[in-house]
Design an enzyme around this catalytic site. Structure first.
Site, PDB file in Angstrom:
ATOM      1  N   LYS A  68     -10.352   5.256 -19.326  1.00 42.75           N
ATOM      2  CA  LYS A  68     -10.731   5.684 -20.674  1.00 42.75           C
ATOM      3  C   LYS A  68      -9.546   5.514 -21.637  1.00 42.75           C
ATOM      4  O   LYS A  68      -9.121   4.408 -21.859  1.00 42.75           O
ATOM      5  CB  LYS A  68     -11.254   7.132 -20.622  1.00 42.75           C
ATOM      6  CG  LYS A  68     -12.218   7.402 -19.450  1.00 42.75           C
ATOM      7  CD  LYS A  68     -13.529   6.627 -19.553  1.00 42.75           C
ATOM      8  CE  LYS A  68     -14.364   6.636 -18.273  1.00 42.75           C
ATOM      9  NZ  LYS A  68     -14.640   7.937 -17.687  1.00 42.75           N
ATOM     10  N   ASP A  87      -8.930  17.933 -15.046  1.00 37.47           N
ATOM     11  CA  ASP A  87      -9.253  16.557 -15.426  1.00 37.47           C
ATOM     12  C   ASP A  87      -8.992  16.467 -16.933  1.00 37.47           C
ATOM     13  O   ASP A  87      -9.711  17.048 -17.742  1.00 37.47           O
ATOM     14  CB  ASP A  87     -10.720  16.272 -15.084  1.00 37.47           C
ATOM     15  CG  ASP A  87     -11.118  14.828 -15.385  1.00 37.47           C
ATOM     16  OD1 ASP A  87     -10.493  14.207 -16.273  1.00 37.47           O
ATOM     17  OD2 ASP A  87     -12.060  14.329 -14.752  1.00 37.47           O
ATOM     18  N   TYR A 124     -17.369  16.010 -14.771  1.00 41.47           N
ATOM     19  CA  TYR A 124     -17.868  14.643 -14.666  1.00 41.47           C
ATOM     20  C   TYR A 124     -18.858  14.504 -13.497  1.00 41.47           C
ATOM     21  O   TYR A 124     -18.616  15.039 -12.405  1.00 41.47           O
ATOM     22  CB  TYR A 124     -16.666  13.710 -14.469  1.00 41.47           C
ATOM     23  CG  TYR A 124     -17.046  12.266 -14.429  1.00 41.47           C
ATOM     24  CD1 TYR A 124     -17.467  11.610 -15.585  1.00 41.47           C
ATOM     25  CD2 TYR A 124     -17.001  11.547 -13.245  1.00 41.47           C
ATOM     26  CE1 TYR A 124     -17.832  10.281 -15.548  1.00 41.47           C
ATOM     27  CE2 TYR A 124     -17.355  10.212 -13.203  1.00 41.47           C
ATOM     28  CZ  TYR A 124     -17.777   9.586 -14.359  1.00 41.47           C
ATOM     29  OH  TYR A 124     -18.132   8.271 -14.323  1.00 41.47           O
ATOM     30  N   ARG A 132       0.851  -1.201   0.000  1.00 44.36           N
ATOM     31  CA  ARG A 132       0.000   0.000   0.000  1.00 44.36           C
ATOM     32  C   ARG A 132       0.883   1.245   0.000  1.00 44.36           C
ATOM     33  O   ARG A 132       0.516   2.294  -0.534  1.00 44.36           O
ATOM     34  CB  ARG A 132      -0.950   0.010   1.218  1.00 44.36           C
ATOM     35  CG  ARG A 132      -1.781   1.293   1.317  1.00 44.36           C
ATOM     36  CD  ARG A 132      -3.098   1.151   2.090  1.00 44.36           C
ATOM     37  NE  ARG A 132      -2.996   0.264   3.217  1.00 44.36           N
ATOM     38  CZ  ARG A 132      -2.405   0.572   4.384  1.00 44.36           C
ATOM     39  NH1 ARG A 132      -1.896   1.774   4.566  1.00 44.36           N
ATOM     40  NH2 ARG A 132      -2.336  -0.311   5.358  1.00 44.36           N
TER      41      ARG A 132
HETATM   42  C1  LIG Z   1     -14.968   8.367 -16.371  1.00 46.22           C
HETATM   43  C2  LIG Z   1     -14.527   9.694 -15.917  1.00 46.22           C
HETATM   44  C3  LIG Z   1     -14.186   9.932 -14.573  1.00 46.22           C
HETATM   45  C4  LIG Z   1     -14.328   8.870 -13.512  1.00 46.22           C
HETATM   46  O1  LIG Z   1     -13.469   7.807 -13.711  1.00 46.22           O
HETATM   47  P1  LIG Z   1     -13.749   6.295 -13.242  1.00 46.22           P
HETATM   48  O2  LIG Z   1     -12.523   5.592 -13.710  1.00 46.22           O
HETATM   49  O3  LIG Z   1     -15.013   5.856 -13.907  1.00 46.22           O
HETATM   50  O4  LIG Z   1     -13.886   6.335 -11.762  1.00 46.22           O
HETATM   51  C5  LIG Z   1     -13.707  11.187 -14.238  1.00 46.22           C
HETATM   52  N1  LIG Z   1     -13.597  12.170 -15.147  1.00 46.22           N
HETATM   53  C6  LIG Z   1     -13.943  11.982 -16.428  1.00 46.22           C
HETATM   54  C7  LIG Z   1     -13.804  13.110 -17.391  1.00 46.22           C
HETATM   55  C8  LIG Z   1     -14.411  10.756 -16.865  1.00 46.22           C
HETATM   56  O5  LIG Z   1     -14.761  10.588 -18.147  1.00 46.22           O
END
Ligand SMILES: *Cc1c(COP(=O)(O)O)cnc(C)c1O
Length: 376
Positions: free
Chosen positions: A194, A169, A97, A45
């Site tokens: 993604k 982000d 998001y 961890r």
């Molecule tokens: C999918 C997504 C998230 C969240 O990510 P997870 O891996 O599903 O927890 C955050 N920001 C954006 C822009 C996303 O497309």
């Protein structure tokens, strides 16, 4: 080294004995070699070999010094926000998001962290939202699902004036197309679920910074909360990143051709994409990113045909998410933004007729034939 070389060769130091990224270390604990002497790996961890590798690689690709990998994008955001305390105020983009909205609005609010959501495409809205206790700004550009653009340099300038931490982000762009740290952002976060992983087969997240003090806080939260990426997913992510440039370019090429097709189709009302003339943020986007990416949205002229459109898809898949090999099509008003009140959806243009496409890298002729059939 250039970007694609870095995605492949990553961090070479001390790794000459084997091809980098070809092994995975599953150990959760490591034998103490010498009594009373701390060592690099003790308990996973705190520090783990395969996670360290992927973190170094991700930091490298974002042009950052410190990288941290988590079990999902939301685990990343949740962990990063532990650096704030009761009484702190955060400004966030209104189109961030949904999960980010939820964790701030429904969870961190219980611990006394205040948040204000504003349309960051107009920098004046950010200035107006700043209060004496404001500590940070979180942006997402381009936004989802209408691909609105926020001026990263402009946000950084305001933040510097008021001594605020900036968080971007960068999920939709990837470090191949946009590197917010280079533009002055303090922390870049990603859902690595993604594009970074790119095959719709793992959940992961990452945070990268150049600021040592911030890095220590994120590291502390990683160890304290333990929302970590697993060794296997670390390895899969390393494997996927080697093709990041190829995948992003292939998907973007398909996207450009699909947009042309959609714009010229009778059944289509309007198309949304960062580099179209109709996008008011086009020039800003082009000044801060090297491409429009591979997510676009469109509105169907006849909104009674939306269900039929989704039911008629054969190649593209009706599913949330983005950034993988398969083209995914989703319906913001009932899927990704289902929780939003109807008046709010209407006001923001997330109508029933709005459809989002996350383009994959199938053959373009197959995609066009599939969408042509569905639109007909
Ligand atoms: C999918 C997504 C998230 C969240 O990510 P997870 O891996 O599903 O927890 C955050 N920001 C954006 C822009 C996303 O497309």
């Amino acid at each position: 080294m250039k970007f694609e070389t870095r995605t492949i060769h990553g961090i070479k130091e001390g790794k000459k004995e084997r091809l980098w990224g070809t092994s995975v270390d599953f150990a959760s604990t490591f034998p103490v070699k010498e009594f009373g002497v701390t060592q690099e790996f003790e308990y996973s961890r705190v520090s783990a070999p395969t996670r360290n590798d992927v973190e170094a690689l991700l930091a490298n690709l974002e042009n950052g010094k410190y990288g941290f990998a988590f079990s999902s994008g939301m685990a990343t955001t949740t962990s990063v926000f532990t650096m704030f305390e009761a009484g702190d105020h955060i400004i966030l983009g209104i189109d961030i998001y949904g999960g980010t909205y939820r964790i701030l609005h429904d969870v961190y609010s219980k611990f006394g962290v205040e948040s204000t959501f504003v349309d960051t495409t107009d920098l004046e809205n950010i200035r107006k939202a700043i209060k004496p206790n404001t500590k940070a700004i979180l942006i997402e550009t381009p936004s989802n699902p209408l691909l609105d653009v926020t001026d990263i340099r402009g946000v950084v300038e305001i933040a510097k004036e008021h001594n605020l931490i900036t968080i971007a982000d960068n999920t939709f762009m990837t470090p191949y197309l946009q590197r917010p740290l280079d533009l002055g952002i303090d922390i870049v976060i990603h859902s690595a679920t993604k594009f970074l992983s790119g095959h719709h087969d793992l959940l992961a997240g990452v945070a990268v910074t150049n600021n040592e003090e911030i890095a220590e806080k994120i590291k502390f939260s990683q160890v304290a909360a333990g929302a970590l990426i697993s060794p296997f997913d670390s390895w899969l992510l390393i494997r996927s990143l080697k093709t990041l440039k190829l995948r992003v370019e292939a998907a973007q090429k398909n996207t450009e051709k699909l947009i042309e097709f959609f714009q010229n189709h009778d059944a289509v009302d309007k198309v949304y994409y960062p580099t179209l003339d109709s996008n008011k943020g086009k020039a800003i986007h082009e000044s801060q990113a090297s491409g429009g990416g591979s997510v676009f949205s469109f509105k169907l002229k006849d909104d009674t045909k939306v269900k039929k459109f989704f039911e008629s898809l054969n190649v593209a898949i009706f599913a949330a998410s983005l950034g993988g090999a398969e083209t995914l099509v989703t319906h913001p008003s009932t899927i990704t933004h289902a929780e939003m009140p109807d008046e709010e959806k209407e006001a923001r243009g997330f109508t029933n007729s709005l459809i989002r496409i996350a383009v994959g890298f199938e053959n373009i002729d197959d995609l066009i034939a599939d969408f042509d059939n569905a639109l007909k």
